[in-house]
Design an enzyme around this catalytic site. Structure first.
Site, PDB file in Angstrom:
ATOM      1  N   ILE A   1       0.952  -1.142   0.167  1.00 30.76           N
ATOM      2  CA  ILE A   1       0.095   0.360  -0.068  1.00 30.76           C
ATOM      3  C   ILE A   1       1.116   1.317   0.115  1.00 30.76           C
ATOM      4  O   ILE A   1       2.372   1.204   0.908  1.00 30.76           O
ATOM      5  CB  ILE A   1      -0.381   0.064   1.664  1.00 30.76           C
ATOM      6  CG1 ILE A   1      -1.875  -1.419   1.412  1.00 30.76           C
ATOM      7  CG2 ILE A   1      -1.953   1.194   1.714  1.00 30.76           C
ATOM      8  CD1 ILE A   1      -2.710  -0.745   0.290  1.00 30.76           C
ATOM      9  N   LYS A   2       0.663   2.850  -1.474  1.00 34.56           N
ATOM     10  CA  LYS A   2       1.117   3.580  -0.921  1.00 34.56           C
ATOM     11  C   LYS A   2       0.047   4.343   0.094  1.00 34.56           C
ATOM     12  O   LYS A   2      -0.778   4.318  -0.473  1.00 34.56           O
ATOM     13  CB  LYS A   2       1.404   3.524  -2.355  1.00 34.56           C
ATOM     14  CG  LYS A   2       2.499   4.868  -2.749  1.00 34.56           C
ATOM     15  CD  LYS A   2       2.464   5.830  -3.809  1.00 34.56           C
ATOM     16  CE  LYS A   2       3.510   7.273  -3.715  1.00 34.56           C
ATOM     17  NZ  LYS A   2       3.601   7.600  -4.943  1.00 34.56           N
ATOM     18  N   GLN A   3       0.863   4.941   0.309  1.00 37.52           N
ATOM     19  CA  GLN A   3      -0.280   6.159   1.333  1.00 37.52           C
ATOM     20  C   GLN A   3       0.798   7.787   1.704  1.00 37.52           C
ATOM     21  O   GLN A   3       1.895   7.473   1.986  1.00 37.52           O
ATOM     22  CB  GLN A   3      -0.901   5.706   2.712  1.00 37.52           C
ATOM     23  CG  GLN A   3      -1.953   6.688   3.394  1.00 37.52           C
ATOM     24  CD  GLN A   3      -2.750   7.414   2.137  1.00 37.52           C
ATOM     25  OE1 GLN A   3      -2.530   8.206   0.824  1.00 37.52           O
ATOM     26  NE2 GLN A   3      -4.245   6.526   2.013  1.00 37.52           N
TER      27      GLN A   3
END
Length: 357
Positions: free
Chosen positions: A238-240
């Site tokens: 997950i990129k956040q």
């Protein structure tokens, strides 16, 4: 970069960040990055053997190989932010081969970029560094600007280009989110069937998320829920954005509106005002770290970029995250300086004195 240099660079913030202990969600509850991370987490998952091999290729490349951490160079800004605005600070990156060269020389685990870039260079580089194809983009040329992620190619095309993984963005909270969730979920299912890893840019977008001068697009509770939706459609990573505040659900429920669901313990027991605790809440929503959280490096601000990049890396690592995905801070400066910045980020994850809070 040594531990002392990291302390010096952080300045007055070093004690708050390097000495903090999380009393919200204890580190013992997390699935933390480690050399055996793929075996312990994905080895018991539904991912097929080719997908495990692809993930292993990413986790075992670059300067962070074998640590459980990743450093990724993402360059899709030529579409997302316009090529002129993105590459004017360093026009060498109009030539896409230099993007891949920067990732290799910078010691990255992988490079994430567009179909167009990899169609020109993949034969030369697919066996030298893991390639991540970004499937969808916001094209930014429609007048007036609209904000929607649309597919630019197929998963099969990414596979044919020799990709190790595919990436995609969902604008959670936007009117288009339902369609994007369906599209990306189907794409990720196909990617896994072909043995490719999956990375989701879990971004929020809705003008209502800016309220009374506070931007809740970077609120821990809203971004945490976006992460939870992302791992539900089987994103491996997950990129956040790094959280900068909290209480988005509360702010959007002021007045007569009814939005989302919340429990006060989200703010009193599961998070605090410390940036590491806010980021840990994001990690918790990634199935307690089973899907790795990589935070984005953000825009380039010039002289402060190195400090900001190292600070973000310290917060992510101490929160239990998996690494950083930093683009503009690296490629919008001279090539050698871009390498130096990428390796400074990696040094944080290699430094044993920067521990899990």
């Amino acid at each position: 970069m040594t531990f002392t240099e990291i302390e010096t660079l952080l300045g007055q913030q070093h004690a708050t960040l390097l000495q903090h202990t999380c009393t919200t969600i204890p580190k013992e509850k997390l699935h933390l990055p480690a050399p055996n991370f793929l075996d312990s987490v994905f080895g018991i998952s539904s991912r097929n053997i080719p997908t495990l091999k692809s993930l292993a290729s990413i986790y075992n490349s670059g300067r962070l190989a074998g640590t459980g951490y990743v450093s990724i160079l993402p360059v899709d800004q030529g579409i997302e932010h316009s090529a002129g605005a993105s590459f004017a600070p360093n026009p060498m990156y109009f030539d896409p081969e230099n993007i891949v060269k920067l990732a290799i020389e910078g010691g990255c685990n992988a490079v994430a970029t567009t179909f167009g870039t990899l169609a020109f260079v993949s034969r030369k580089y697919a066996h030298k560094i893991p390639l991540i194809v970004k499937l969808n983009h916001n094209e930014l040329l429609t007048y007036p600007n609209k904000y929607d992620q649309i597919m630019f190619g197929s998963v099969k095309d990414a596979w044919n280009l020799g990709a190790t993984a595919v990436g995609a963005t969902i604008y959670f909270g936007s009117p288009e989110a339902d369609r994007q969730i369906i599209e990306v979920a189907r794409a990720f299912e196909e990617a896994h069937s072909l043995g490719l890893g999956t990375i989701l840019w879990c971004y929020l977008r809705n003008n209502a998320f800016k309220k009374e001068g506070i931007d809740y697009h970077v609120s821990a509770d809203l971004t945490g829920q976006a992460n939870h939706l992302g791992v539900t459609i089987q994103a491996d990573i997950i990129k956040q954005k790094l959280p900068e505040n909290n209480g988005g659900f509360k702010a959007l429920n002021m007045g007569a509106s009814s939005y989302g669901k919340l429990d006060e313990r989200m703010y009193t027991q599961l998070a605090s005002d410390n940036p590491i605790d806010l980021c840990r809440y994001q990690v918790a929503n990634c199935y307690m770290g089973r899907a790795g959280l990589i935070n984005s490096g953000g825009a380039s601000a010039g002289a402060s970029d190195l400090k900001e990049a190292v600070l973000t890396a310290v917060i992510n690592k101490r929160a239990g995250g998996t690494g950083l995905i930093s683009g503009r801070k690296a490629f919008q400066r001279p090539f050698a300086e871009g390498i130096q910045l990428l390796q400074a980020i990696q040094d944080v994850y290699l430094e044993k004195q920067v521990t899990i809070a």
